[in-house]
Motif scaffolding. Structure first.
Motif, PDB file in Angstrom:
ATOM      1  N   UNK A  37      89.325  67.828  29.471  1.00  0.00           N
ATOM      2  CA  UNK A  37      90.284  68.288  28.268  1.00  0.00           C
ATOM      3  C   UNK A  37      89.730  69.054  27.263  1.00  0.00           C
ATOM      4  N   UNK A  38      88.295  69.146  27.323  1.00  0.00           N
ATOM      5  CA  UNK A  38      87.773  69.513  25.961  1.00  0.00           C
ATOM      6  C   UNK A  38      87.330  71.118  26.337  1.00  0.00           C
ATOM      7  N   UNK A  39      86.669  71.686  25.378  1.00  0.00           N
ATOM      8  CA  UNK A  39      86.219  72.992  25.532  1.00  0.00           C
ATOM      9  C   UNK A  39      84.933  73.184  26.569  1.00  0.00           C
ATOM     10  N   UNK A  40      84.848  74.451  26.956  1.00  0.00           N
ATOM     11  CA  UNK A  40      83.587  74.737  27.825  1.00  0.00           C
ATOM     12  C   UNK A  40      82.299  73.946  27.442  1.00  0.00           C
ATOM     13  N   UNK A  41      82.348  74.097  26.229  1.00  0.00           N
ATOM     14  CA  UNK A  41      80.842  73.451  25.447  1.00  0.00           C
ATOM     15  C   UNK A  41      80.873  72.029  25.655  1.00  0.00           C
ATOM     16  N   UNK A  42      82.175  71.381  25.293  1.00  0.00           N
ATOM     17  CA  UNK A  42      81.992  70.007  25.878  1.00  0.00           C
ATOM     18  C   UNK A  42      81.902  69.637  27.327  1.00  0.00           C
ATOM     19  N   UNK A  43      82.538  70.435  27.990  1.00  0.00           N
ATOM     20  CA  UNK A  43      82.204  69.883  29.470  1.00  0.00           C
ATOM     21  C   UNK A  43      80.924  70.130  29.861  1.00  0.00           C
ATOM     22  N   UNK A  44      80.091  71.196  29.350  1.00  0.00           N
ATOM     23  CA  UNK A  44      78.848  71.305  29.860  1.00  0.00           C
ATOM     24  C   UNK A  44      77.968  70.246  29.151  1.00  0.00           C
ATOM     25  N   UNK A  45      78.476  69.860  28.060  1.00  0.00           N
ATOM     26  CA  UNK A  45      77.598  68.657  27.479  1.00  0.00           C
ATOM     27  C   UNK A  45      77.912  67.476  28.201  1.00  0.00           C
ATOM     28  N   UNK A  46      79.287  67.008  28.862  1.00  0.00           N
ATOM     29  CA  UNK A  46      79.408  65.861  29.824  1.00  0.00           C
ATOM     30  C   UNK A  46      78.715  66.224  30.982  1.00  0.00           C
ATOM     31  N   UNK A  47      78.709  67.606  31.467  1.00  0.00           N
ATOM     32  CA  UNK A  47      77.996  67.839  32.883  1.00  0.00           C
ATOM     33  C   UNK A  47      76.617  67.515  32.643  1.00  0.00           C
ATOM     34  N   UNK A  48      76.012  67.722  31.533  1.00  0.00           N
ATOM     35  CA  UNK A  48      74.598  67.380  31.435  1.00  0.00           C
ATOM     36  C   UNK A  48      74.390  65.938  31.230  1.00  0.00           C
ATOM     37  N   UNK A  49      75.172  65.103  30.707  1.00  0.00           N
ATOM     38  CA  UNK A  49      75.210  63.565  30.676  1.00  0.00           C
ATOM     39  C   UNK A  49      75.129  63.179  32.063  1.00  0.00           C
ATOM     40  N   UNK A  50      76.220  63.810  32.774  1.00  0.00           N
ATOM     41  CA  UNK A  50      76.230  63.281  34.251  1.00  0.00           C
ATOM     42  C   UNK A  50      75.215  63.548  35.114  1.00  0.00           C
ATOM     43  N   UNK A  51      74.458  64.618  34.879  1.00  0.00           N
ATOM     44  CA  UNK A  51      73.281  65.041  35.529  1.00  0.00           C
ATOM     45  C   UNK A  51      72.146  64.008  35.254  1.00  0.00           C
ATOM     46  N   UNK A  52      72.205  63.427  33.899  1.00  0.00           N
ATOM     47  CA  UNK A  52      71.163  62.079  33.678  1.00  0.00           C
ATOM     48  C   UNK A  52      71.633  61.007  34.780  1.00  0.00           C
ATOM     49  N   UNK A  53      72.837  60.779  34.629  1.00  0.00           N
ATOM     50  CA  UNK A  53      73.218  59.523  35.664  1.00  0.00           C
ATOM     51  C   UNK A  53      72.666  59.866  36.885  1.00  0.00           C
ATOM     52  N   UNK A  54      72.995  61.034  37.245  1.00  0.00           N
ATOM     53  CA  UNK A  54      72.539  61.367  38.893  1.00  0.00           C
ATOM     54  C   UNK A  54      71.007  61.298  39.049  1.00  0.00           C
ATOM     55  N   UNK A  55      70.209  61.673  37.877  1.00  0.00           N
ATOM     56  CA  UNK A  55      68.912  61.682  38.205  1.00  0.00           C
ATOM     57  C   UNK A  55      68.347  60.107  38.397  1.00  0.00           C
ATOM     58  N   UNK A  56      68.894  59.047  37.707  1.00  0.00           N
ATOM     59  CA  UNK A  56      68.504  57.845  37.752  1.00  0.00           C
ATOM     60  C   UNK A  56      69.108  57.306  39.019  1.00  0.00           C
ATOM     61  N   UNK A  57      70.387  57.362  39.179  1.00  0.00           N
ATOM     62  CA  UNK A  57      70.933  56.920  40.382  1.00  0.00           C
ATOM     63  C   UNK A  57      70.230  57.266  41.474  1.00  0.00           C
ATOM     64  N   UNK A  58      69.775  58.405  41.845  1.00  0.00           N
ATOM     65  CA  UNK A  58      68.920  59.184  42.683  1.00  0.00           C
ATOM     66  C   UNK A  58      67.498  58.276  43.277  1.00  0.00           C
ATOM     67  N   UNK A  59      67.103  57.984  41.867  1.00  0.00           N
ATOM     68  CA  UNK A  59      66.056  57.347  42.070  1.00  0.00           C
ATOM     69  C   UNK A  59      66.255  55.750  42.672  1.00  0.00           C
ATOM     70  N   UNK A  60      67.369  55.200  42.346  1.00  0.00           N
ATOM     71  CA  UNK A  60      67.559  53.956  42.618  1.00  0.00           C
ATOM     72  C   UNK A  60      68.062  54.003  44.205  1.00  0.00           C
ATOM     73  N   UNK A  61      68.749  54.877  44.624  1.00  0.00           N
ATOM     74  CA  UNK A  61      69.118  54.951  45.942  1.00  0.00           C
ATOM     75  C   UNK A  61      68.005  55.036  46.764  1.00  0.00           C
ATOM     76  N   UNK A  62      67.075  55.962  46.598  1.00  0.00           N
ATOM     77  CA  UNK A  62      65.905  56.038  47.318  1.00  0.00           C
ATOM     78  C   UNK A  62      65.120  54.665  47.355  1.00  0.00           C
ATOM     79  N   UNK A  63      64.948  53.998  46.169  1.00  0.00           N
ATOM     80  CA  UNK A  63      64.212  52.726  46.137  1.00  0.00           C
ATOM     81  C   UNK A  63      64.973  51.737  46.928  1.00  0.00           C
ATOM     82  N   UNK A  64      66.210  51.581  46.967  1.00  0.00           N
ATOM     83  CA  UNK A  64      67.037  50.679  47.534  1.00  0.00           C
ATOM     84  C   UNK A  64      66.850  50.903  49.205  1.00  0.00           C
ATOM     85  N   UNK A  65      67.124  52.067  49.612  1.00  0.00           N
ATOM     86  CA  UNK A  65      66.794  52.572  50.871  1.00  0.00           C
ATOM     87  C   UNK A  65      65.630  52.348  51.545  1.00  0.00           C
TER      88      UNK A  65
END
Length: 220
Positions: A128-156
């Motif tokens: 619901x936010x502005x483009x700037x806010x959506x980009x900020x959220x997308x950046x935070x999701x990218x951090x989640x993805x990076x951490x999750x990728x490491x965990x997924x590879x480790x668990x596999x």
């Protein structure tokens, strides 16, 4: 910004008790206290936040250029907070017999129902936010993805397996969880067990698919 750009005090402001000094954290806390499941931080006015913080509106500019900068700071804070909480859940899962997927999803939903307003900021501003806010959220999701990728590879690796496009699998899981979380905000808590089961199963399907594709890569 010049003094002519600053808002003039109103009669309401004149009767509001003023604090001698204010920090960025004070203003973030004030803004956070005004948002919730049905109110986005992007709908707040500078004057509302200043009043909640107990300062004159002009004092706001000592910490933030405008409400957009404050909102991005809140999104960053929300992302760091949730990453810490989910990371702790993954550590607990490693020390118990409970599955890391299930426990992570349960932790996510618990935060959603615990009136965690930082969670609401992430879920609302991404849609619901502005483009700037959506980009900020997308950046935070990218951090989640990076951490999750490491965990997924480790668990596999612990299972003697590998993943096909682990970064893409992590992105699919992260976007799924946040999309389902946004839906859950508008549903009664009684639906949570069903949603938790659905999310857990969908995550397992993504992981199973990624492992299967690693064994039999698609033709390109």
């Amino acid at each position: 910004m010049t003094t002519h750009d600053l808002p003039l005090p109103t009669a309401d402001d004149a009767h509001t008790p003023r604090k001698a000094s204010i920090s960025r954290d004070d203003l973030l806390a004030a803004a956070l206290s005004l948002v919730g499941p049905h109110r986005s931080v992007s709908t707040l006015s500078l004057r509302e936040v200043a009043r909640e913080a107990g300062i004159a509106p002009n004092s706001f500019y000592r910490q933030f250029r405008d409400m957009d900068e404050l909102t991005v700071a809140l999104i960053d804070l929300a992302g760091r907070s949730l990453r810490t909480i989910i990371g702790q859940a993954r550590l607990r899962a490693a020390d118990s017999n409970r599955g890391v997927i299930r426990l992570s999803v349960e932790t996510f939903m618990e935060q959603l129902r615990a009136d965690d307003r930082l969670m609401h900021v992430l879920l609302r501003e991404g849609t619901a936010g502005t483009d700037a806010f959506k980009h900020a959220v997308d950046r935070e999701l990218g951090y989640f993805e990076d951490e999750l990728r490491v965990d997924l590879v480790r668990l596999a690796a612990l299972d003697g397996a590998s993943l096909y496009e682990p970064a893409l699998a992590a992105k699919a899981i992260t976007r799924l969880i946040f999309a389902m979380g946004g839906t859950a905000m508008d549903l009664p808590a009684e639906k949570d067990p069903e949603l938790i089961e659905q999310m857990s199963q969908m995550i397992r399907m993504i992981i199973t698919g990624s492992r299967a594709l690693a064994r039999h890569p698609p033709n390109t």
